[in-house]
Design a protein around this motif. Structure first.
Motif, PDB file in Angstrom:
ATOM      1  N   ALA A 198       0.894  -1.388   0.090  1.00 31.26           N
ATOM      2  CA  ALA A 198      -0.013   0.005   0.051  1.00 31.26           C
ATOM      3  C   ALA A 198       0.920   1.141  -0.002  1.00 31.26           C
ATOM      4  O   ALA A 198       2.084   1.419   0.499  1.00 31.26           O
ATOM      5  CB  ALA A 198      -1.092   0.049   1.174  1.00 31.26           C
ATOM      6  N   ASN A 199       0.361   2.340  -0.533  1.00 35.22           N
ATOM      7  CA  ASN A 199       1.172   3.500  -0.566  1.00 35.22           C
ATOM      8  C   ASN A 199       1.049   4.276   0.823  1.00 35.22           C
ATOM      9  O   ASN A 199       0.213   4.357   1.561  1.00 35.22           O
ATOM     10  CB  ASN A 199       0.563   4.684  -1.957  1.00 35.22           C
ATOM     11  N   TRP A 200       2.287   4.773   1.202  1.00 34.99           N
ATOM     12  CA  TRP A 200       2.254   5.488   2.477  1.00 34.99           C
ATOM     13  C   TRP A 200       1.571   6.674   2.753  1.00 34.99           C
ATOM     14  O   TRP A 200       1.214   6.637   3.852  1.00 34.99           O
ATOM     15  CB  TRP A 200       3.932   5.764   2.686  1.00 34.99           C
ATOM     16  N   LEU A 380      -7.004   0.004  -2.309  1.00 28.59           N
ATOM     17  CA  LEU A 380      -6.875   1.239  -2.973  1.00 28.59           C
ATOM     18  C   LEU A 380      -5.660   1.312  -3.842  1.00 28.59           C
ATOM     19  O   LEU A 380      -5.737   1.874  -5.022  1.00 28.59           O
ATOM     20  CB  LEU A 380      -6.965   2.301  -1.864  1.00 28.59           C
ATOM     21  N   THR A 381      -4.479   1.051  -3.243  1.00 30.07           N
ATOM     22  CA  THR A 381      -3.014   1.087  -3.944  1.00 30.07           C
ATOM     23  C   THR A 381      -3.080   0.214  -5.489  1.00 30.07           C
ATOM     24  O   THR A 381      -2.861   0.787  -6.271  1.00 30.07           O
ATOM     25  CB  THR A 381      -2.164   0.681  -3.278  1.00 30.07           C
ATOM     26  N   THR A 382      -3.505  -0.750  -5.268  1.00 26.88           N
ATOM     27  CA  THR A 382      -3.642  -1.871  -6.233  1.00 26.88           C
ATOM     28  C   THR A 382      -4.606  -1.337  -7.546  1.00 26.88           C
ATOM     29  O   THR A 382      -4.093  -0.893  -8.753  1.00 26.88           O
ATOM     30  CB  THR A 382      -4.315  -3.115  -6.158  1.00 26.88           C
ATOM     31  N   THR A 383      -5.665  -0.783  -7.100  1.00 27.33           N
ATOM     32  CA  THR A 383      -6.673  -0.012  -8.127  1.00 27.33           C
ATOM     33  C   THR A 383      -6.110   1.208  -8.695  1.00 27.33           C
ATOM     34  O   THR A 383      -6.152   1.702  -9.929  1.00 27.33           O
ATOM     35  CB  THR A 383      -8.156   0.259  -7.517  1.00 27.33           C
ATOM     36  N   ALA A 384      -5.104   1.877  -7.785  1.00 25.94           N
ATOM     37  CA  ALA A 384      -4.818   3.239  -8.412  1.00 25.94           C
ATOM     38  C   ALA A 384      -3.658   3.185  -9.532  1.00 25.94           C
ATOM     39  O   ALA A 384      -3.195   4.078 -10.146  1.00 25.94           O
ATOM     40  CB  ALA A 384      -4.160   3.778  -7.060  1.00 25.94           C
ATOM     41  N   GLY A 385      -3.142   1.920  -9.591  1.00 23.81           N
ATOM     42  CA  GLY A 385      -1.919   1.692 -10.535  1.00 23.81           C
ATOM     43  C   GLY A 385      -2.458   1.588 -11.913  1.00 23.81           C
ATOM     44  O   GLY A 385      -1.545   1.396 -12.673  1.00 23.81           O
ATOM     45  N   GLY A 386      -3.892   1.528 -12.160  1.00 23.27           N
ATOM     46  CA  GLY A 386      -4.236   1.017 -13.459  1.00 23.27           C
ATOM     47  C   GLY A 386      -4.479   2.404 -14.335  1.00 23.27           C
ATOM     48  O   GLY A 386      -4.448   3.646 -13.643  1.00 23.27           O
TER      49      GLY A 386
END
Length: 445
Positions: A198-200, A380-386
């Motif tokens: 996850a993003n910090w 959230l982090t995974t989805t934000a990478g698309g």
């Protein structure tokens, strides 16, 4: 980073109006900027003085890729030494903690005192011609700036950075609740470390002001009766606050005076008396008159605090605990969580023992709150990478009307005796404030 200026300009503008570009939570280019423009200039927590109580004690801590030996030298002074030998660059100290009068490089045996001075160089005369070839009057590279507040040790990589106390500003008022419950100061245990995909920034934002997630994310914890409050929805009766470089959340306590309200959250009378002796009148009024008890908080950029008071299992006993945690960035989509248990050094031994159990149960590496939160943050982090995340602006305008006026007015000074800005109810002012500071650092050349 070529051609990224327009993207950054859009990010800064949108963050400024409370519309958050979803990709900021998983963006390698932004992470490179964070390293270059934020973590190279911000005050970053590395250790607590109670971790190195004796002369010669040390811990090794990282600021992203940089390793530092945080040591109390033989004269009692605290130092932060870059963990790299002056000869061929090997890490001088590879143990995470210990006690040493000297550090010897394992590569070629160069030796340094615990104040950083080079004292031993094998075959100095034969290999270098003695001091004529290489003078030993050198030291390990010190951190550009180091300072502490209530035993919290911070480093700054910018030699021209403003003093720590100026940076903390009025947020020190709230830091005292976590770090100064008596004249004896804190003692800490840890850190526990674990990595999450996850993003910090997500954890930092969550602890800064997200009371809104509690009734939903932590519903199961409410159901089993772990919360001191019977209904998580009571979080909306608390206040959020923001002061200078940080902010957090509070709970609204039942009626009562200063001592009665602290007893309600589980503090014994002897600890309450010591709090009364060190907290200033306004700090006591915030609890005793206003009825607000501090809960979670974040100090920009990546230092957070927890203060909670769960019920112990199979008991009606309420036990408060304090945790210090750091969101250490590893990459755009990975964070190392460093979590310390903290307790007043003068607290009764049984209180320390029970408080530690409460911490482990709630916010340790396998704590119930921790597991709930991380599931959200990883998703959230995974989805934000698309690619679609680059088209989406997340709405972080809770608490604002369309014309930017507040849904609920700020609390007046007579109802909230702390500095800064405070507001009752659900809102996202603190998350916006934190990300605005983040964006300002990234926009600075």
């Amino acid at each position: 980073m070529t051609g990224y200026a327009d993207v950054l300009s859009d990010v800064v503008a949108n963050v400024g109006r409370g519309m958050i570009p979803a990709h900021i939570y998983n963006d390698a280019d932004l992470f490179a900027l964070e390293k270059d423009r934020l973590f190279s200039r911000a005050w970053v927590f590395v250790a607590h003085e109670s971790e190195i109580p004796q002369d010669g004690d040390y811990v090794v801590r990282r600021m992203l890729e940089d390793s530092f030996i945080i040591t109390r030298d033989s004269g009692g002074a605290v130092r932060a030494l870059f963990n790299m030998c002056l000869h061929r660059g090997m890490q001088v100290c590879r143990a995470e903690m210990g006690n040493a009068s000297n550090f010897r490089c394992p590569y070629h045996g160069w030796t340094y005192r615990n104040d950083g001075r080079l004292t031993g160089l094998p075959f100095h005369r034969e290999a270098y011609g003695g001091d004529d070839g290489f003078a030993k009057e050198q030291t390990l590279l010190p951190a550009p700036k180091m300072a502490s507040y209530n035993g919290l040790i911070f480093l700054n990589m910018d030699p021209a950075a403003e003093p720590l106390e100026g940076f903390l500003g009025d947020f020190r008022f709230y830091l005292d609740f976590y770090t100064r419950q008596s004249s004896h100061g804190l003692e800490v245990r840890g850190p526990q470390r674990w990595r999450i995909k996850a993003n910090w920034k997500i954890g930092a934002e969550n602890f800064a002001g997200d009371m809104y997630h509690t009734p939903h994310t932590h519903a199961s914890i409410v159901d089993i009766g772990l919360f001191r409050e019977p209904r998580a929805q009571k979080r909306k009766d608390g206040a959020t606050y923001w002061a200078r470089c940080g902010g957090g959340t509070t709970y609204k306590l039942p009626p009562g005076g200063f001592a009665e309200r602290l007893r309600y959250v589980g503090y014994p009378d002897e600890m309450i008396a010591r709090m009364q002796g060190v907290w200033n009148p306004a700090q006591q009024q915030l609890v005793g008159e206003d009825g607000f008890m501090i809960s979670a908080a974040t100090c920009f950029p990546n230092l957070s605090f927890v203060h909670n008071w769960p019920k112990l299992p199979n008991s009606d006993q309420v036990l408060p605990f304090i945790s210090i945690r750091q969101w250490q960035p590893i990459s755009a989509n990975e964070t190392e969580v460093c979590s310390w248990f903290a307790v007043d050094a003068a607290a009764p031994p049984q209180f320390k023992k029970d408080s530690y159990k409460a911490y482990l149960m709630c916010f340790g590496s396998t704590g119930m709150f921790e597991q709930d939160d991380v599931e959200n943050w990883v998703s959230l982090t995974t989805t934000a990478g698309g690619s679609m995340a680059r088209r989406l602006l997340l709405n972080s305008r809770m608490g604002l009307l369309a014309d930017d006026s507040p849904v609920i007015d700020d609390l007046p000074a007579e109802l909230f005796h702390g500095p800064g800005r405070a507001q009752v109810g659900y809102n996202e002012y603190n998350q916006r404030a934190l990300l605005k500071m983040w964006a300002q650092h990234l926009a600075a050349s």
